[in-house]
Scaffold this motif. Sequence first.
Motif, PDB file in Angstrom:
ATOM      1  N   GLY A   1       0.825  -1.197   0.000  1.00  0.00           N
ATOM      2  CA  GLY A   1       0.000   0.000   0.000  1.00  0.00           C
ATOM      3  C   GLY A   1       0.861   1.250   0.000  1.00  0.00           C
ATOM      4  O   GLY A   1       1.948   1.281   0.584  1.00  0.00           O
ATOM      5  N   SER A   2       0.381   2.326  -0.625  1.00  0.00           N
ATOM      6  CA  SER A   2       1.187   3.542  -0.822  1.00  0.00           C
ATOM      7  C   SER A   2       1.640   4.170   0.490  1.00  0.00           C
ATOM      8  O   SER A   2       2.693   4.809   0.547  1.00  0.00           O
ATOM      9  N   GLU A   3       0.858   3.969   1.558  1.00  0.00           N
ATOM     10  CA  GLU A   3       1.226   4.588   2.833  1.00  0.00           C
ATOM     11  C   GLU A   3       2.511   4.016   3.425  1.00  0.00           C
ATOM     12  O   GLU A   3       3.106   4.625   4.334  1.00  0.00           O
ATOM     13  N   TYR A   4       2.959   2.888   2.922  1.00  0.00           N
ATOM     14  CA  TYR A   4       4.172   2.259   3.439  1.00  0.00           C
ATOM     15  C   TYR A   4       5.402   2.507   2.566  1.00  0.00           C
ATOM     16  O   TYR A   4       6.523   2.131   2.941  1.00  0.00           O
ATOM     17  N   HIS A   5       5.230   3.140   1.420  1.00  0.00           N
ATOM     18  CA  HIS A   5       6.324   3.207   0.439  1.00  0.00           C
ATOM     19  C   HIS A   5       7.543   3.961   0.944  1.00  0.00           C
ATOM     20  O   HIS A   5       8.682   3.569   0.671  1.00  0.00           O
ATOM     21  N   ALA A   6       7.323   5.063   1.641  1.00  0.00           N
ATOM     22  CA  ALA A   6       8.461   5.860   2.093  1.00  0.00           C
ATOM     23  C   ALA A   6       9.363   5.063   3.028  1.00  0.00           C
ATOM     24  O   ALA A   6      10.592   5.088   2.907  1.00  0.00           O
ATOM     25  N   ASP A   7       8.758   4.305   3.931  1.00  0.00           N
ATOM     26  CA  ASP A   7       9.547   3.491   4.857  1.00  0.00           C
ATOM     27  C   ASP A   7      10.194   2.316   4.130  1.00  0.00           C
ATOM     28  O   ASP A   7      11.363   1.988   4.389  1.00  0.00           O
ATOM     29  N   ILE A   8       9.454   1.698   3.218  1.00  0.00           N
ATOM     30  CA  ILE A   8      10.003   0.546   2.500  1.00  0.00           C
ATOM     31  C   ILE A   8      11.216   0.952   1.675  1.00  0.00           C
ATOM     32  O   ILE A   8      12.224   0.235   1.623  1.00  0.00           O
ATOM     33  N   SER A   9      11.141   2.106   1.024  1.00  0.00           N
ATOM     34  CA  SER A   9      12.214   2.523   0.123  1.00  0.00           C
ATOM     35  C   SER A   9      13.543   2.691   0.849  1.00  0.00           C
ATOM     36  O   SER A   9      14.607   2.552   0.240  1.00  0.00           O
ATOM     37  N   LYS A  10      13.496   2.948   2.154  1.00  0.00           N
ATOM     38  CA  LYS A  10      14.732   3.086   2.937  1.00  0.00           C
ATOM     39  C   LYS A  10      15.455   1.756   3.098  1.00  0.00           C
ATOM     40  O   LYS A  10      16.656   1.725   3.393  1.00  0.00           O
ATOM     41  N   GLN A  11      14.707   0.643   2.947  1.00  0.00           N
ATOM     42  CA  GLN A  11      15.288  -0.677   3.169  1.00  0.00           C
ATOM     43  C   GLN A  11      15.624  -1.418   1.884  1.00  0.00           C
ATOM     44  O   GLN A  11      16.307  -2.456   1.925  1.00  0.00           O
ATOM     45  N   LEU A  12      15.159  -0.895   0.744  1.00  0.00           N
ATOM     46  CA  LEU A  12      15.334  -1.589  -0.511  1.00  0.00           C
ATOM     47  C   LEU A  12      16.360  -0.908  -1.396  1.00  0.00           C
ATOM     48  O   LEU A  12      16.549   0.314  -1.344  1.00  0.00           O
ATOM     49  N   SER A  13      16.979  -1.696  -2.254  1.00  0.00           N
ATOM     50  CA  SER A  13      17.856  -1.167  -3.290  1.00  0.00           C
ATOM     51  C   SER A  13      17.091  -0.181  -4.155  1.00  0.00           C
ATOM     52  O   SER A  13      15.890  -0.351  -4.409  1.00  0.00           O
ATOM     53  N   ALA A  14      17.811   0.839  -4.628  1.00  0.00           N
ATOM     54  CA  ALA A  14      17.174   1.826  -5.500  1.00  0.00           C
ATOM     55  C   ALA A  14      16.683   1.206  -6.801  1.00  0.00           C
ATOM     56  O   ALA A  14      15.829   1.783  -7.486  1.00  0.00           O
ATOM     57  N   ALA A  15      17.193   0.023  -7.138  1.00  0.00           N
ATOM     58  CA  ALA A  15      16.788  -0.645  -8.375  1.00  0.00           C
ATOM     59  C   ALA A  15      15.408  -1.284  -8.264  1.00  0.00           C
ATOM     60  O   ALA A  15      14.810  -1.638  -9.285  1.00  0.00           O
TER      61      ALA A  15
END
Length: 356
Positions: A84-98
């Motif tokens: 869900g979009s509300e989690y994207h900001a936090d998820i992106s900190k843990q994932l590769s930019a790819a």
Amino acid sequence: MKRRGFLMAGGALGITCFSGQSIAQPATGFYVPAEEARHDRTFMQWPVSRTVHPDPVFLKMVQRTIAEIANTISAFEPVIMLAGSEYHADISKQLSAAIEIWDVPTEDLWCRDAGPVFAINNRGELAVKQIQFNGWGRKQVHAHDARIADRVAERLGLPLQPTGLIGEAGGVEQDGHGALMAHESSWVNDNRNPGLARDEIEARLLAAYGAKRMIWSEGVWGEDITDYHIDSLARFTGPGRGIINLPDRPDNHDPFHMAALDTHDRLVAAGMDMDVIPEPHYRRVKNLDFVAAYANYYVCNGGVIAARFGDAETDQIASETLASHYPGREVVTLNVDVLGELGGGIHCATQQMPTS
């Protein structure tokens, strides 16, 4: 929640999109390729539900493990994380930019079961086979997870082809060359396909996967949330060959041990050449519910992503066996113990989209 100890108050919540009664089958010509065929990308799901994972510390551990798996796969092929979009900001900190994150809401991480099953035809056209996820027989909340396959199909602009089946792709294994194997307990079960006999379920599975041959074994009913998915025990590695986990010292009182031996015997009787990987004798997690499944690996472009459990001898046997079955691919092993505590593994957390 332990997937081998699935009692939970919210288990029946969620949706089911059809009753499992007979429906028209889609046009033939589509088949599900072998996992080792070239991929366009891998799909994964971000776990967020506090109903499923009430301990916030453990949920963070699970999320870190999913991030590690995704980051590892992204070195071999593109990865899409669903959340869900509300989690994207936090998820992106843990994932590769790819890694790309799509706005597809989720509850849990099991993309093999809830995610889209991609099929292809001889013109290179893709479709999504609709095997309806219902929380492993309404044992777990699935309001969002039950919609993942159709939402991904819609985003990709792909047709959604009904199969008339309720179940999970982790409950059937395909070689991409016309053969399937499965445990009856995951399919011939009123919690998924009420009123359907095994022959009808078999016909629908063969049609869904574009296959011609089915190898059944009984499995285990009602002892874990999946009713004993085949992908945590045995896998095809090519036409007529595969691998299977077996205990060195089977416990005659353990239904999973007895079912595993039965599955091995039926596969061999069907003409399969099966390599045995022993279950680990020693492991970091001692809980009896822990699932230490070397067979629950994922094949991606140029790589095999597999688990290690802390037994140096059997970890090495597993890596060497996988390397021999997938020559030319790099075998990468990860500590995914938190998934084993939930009763799953790397394969359960991934779903491939073949290259068209």
